[in-house]
Structures are given as structure tokens and as C-alpha cells.
Design a protein around this motif. Structure first.
Motif, PDB file in Angstrom:
ATOM      1  N   CYS A 111       0.226  -1.068  -0.103  1.00 31.70           N
ATOM      2  CA  CYS A 111      -0.428   0.350   0.233  1.00 31.70           C
ATOM      3  C   CYS A 111       0.759   1.201  -0.275  1.00 31.70           C
ATOM      4  CB  CYS A 111      -1.149  -0.419   1.117  1.00 31.70           C
ATOM      5  SG  CYS A 111      -2.037   1.156   1.573  1.00 31.70           S
ATOM      6  N   VAL A 125      -5.658  -3.056  -0.974  1.00 28.53           N
ATOM      7  CA  VAL A 125      -4.831  -3.978  -1.456  1.00 28.53           C
ATOM      8  C   VAL A 125      -6.022  -4.571  -1.085  1.00 28.53           C
ATOM      9  CG1 VAL A 125      -2.484  -4.839  -0.750  1.00 28.53           C
ATOM     10  CG2 VAL A 125      -2.723  -2.964  -0.552  1.00 28.53           C
ATOM     11  N   CYS A 146      -1.531   4.160   5.791  1.00 27.05           N
ATOM     12  CA  CYS A 146      -2.079   2.608   4.642  1.00 27.05           C
ATOM     13  C   CYS A 146      -2.827   1.855   6.018  1.00 27.05           C
ATOM     14  CB  CYS A 146      -0.721   1.750   3.938  1.00 27.05           C
ATOM     15  SG  CYS A 146      -0.615   2.890   2.516  1.00 27.05           S
TER      16      CYS A 146
END
Length: 149
Positions: A111, A125, A146
Motif C-alpha cells: 500500500c 490492497v 496505510c
């Protein structure tokens, strides 16, 4: 009973009649000859239109830019689903055990790499089974990070 019509009224009537009888360029451009439709006249030739998925597949760019990453072999596809949004499909399987598992750290690294390379506002993802694994830019995750979900 004959009434005289003023000359200005006659002139105005003639001017209006002349305007009504003429057609504008827009009208003639939209008029279609018999047997065709206006849409078929204005449609671009198929070879001049861009492909619907043109530029959407970023897999080669992403894997090339991350060729040295241990996880590059886990990437199935990297797709720009719309401007500023990425979906990355992987072959990673997370047992959903302890927080911060090795697969989770891998998904977060993937990510972060997508954010660094493409600068999207949203990244998803995906695990091998198609479920969301790590997100960036989603309201449920911390801004600018992320995060495993």
C-alpha cells in the motif's frame, strides 16, 4: 372593412418571417439525411476513440518500480480503478491472527509503495480471496496512513 396596415408593422412581419424561415447552423448540423440518425453522423470512428481501459492497468509499472521488494511476486494486478484510486490484488493470505502479522506488514508495505509511486487518494490492497486487507484514504483508517483492515 379595409384597414391600412402601418408600414412598420409590415416591415416587422417581413423581418420575423425571414428569421423564422431561416435555420441556424446548429439545426442543419443536427438534421440527418433520410435513412440515418443524427447520432450516427456525429459518432467518432472507433479507431479514434481511446480504449476504455487505457492506462488503467498499472501492474507492470508497479512491479518494475518495486522489483527489489520481497513481496513483488505477491502482486496479481495493480489497477487505477478511476482517477486517484488504486486497487491492488495480491496472492497474500492472512490468517487474521495477531495484529501486525507478517502478511499484514507486507500488505501495508505494498500500500505504501503504491502511495509513494502513484500518489493516489485511495488505495485498496486485496487478499488472495478478494477481501480488503489494507486501505489508504478510506474514512475508517487514519488519515495519511496505510492500515490493515
Amino acid at each position: 372593412m379595409n384597414k391600412a396596415i402601418p408600414a412598420t408593422a409590415v416591415a416587422a412581419a417581413l423581418l420575423l418571417t425571414g428569421c423564422a424561415a431561416s435555420s441556424s447552423p446548429v439545426d442543419t448540423a443536427l438534421a440527418a439525411p433520410s435513412g440515418t440518425t443524427a447520432a450516427s453522423q456525429t459518432a467518432a470512428a472507433p479507431e479514434s476513440l481511446p480504449a476504455a481501459t487505457s492506462g488503467a492497468d498499472k501492474t507492470a509499472d508497479f512491479t518494475t518500480a518495486n522489483a527489489g521488494a520481497a513481496w513483488v511476486g505477491e502482486i496479481k494486478s495493480a489497477t487505477a480503478t478511476e482517477p486517484g484510486r488504486m486497487k491492488i490484488e495480491t496472492s497474500i493470505v492472512d490468517p487474521r491472527g495477531a495484529d501486525g502479522s507478517e502478511p499484514a506488514r507486507t500488505a501495508i508495505a505494498i500500500c505504501e509503495a503504491a502511495v509513494a509511486i502513484f500518489g493516489p487518494s485511495y488505495v485498496a490492497v486485496m487478499e488472495d480471496d478478494g477481501t480488503h486487507f489494507a486501505l489508504f484514504g478510506h474514512p475508517s483508517v487514519p488519515a495519511g496512513a496505510c492500515t490493515e483492515v
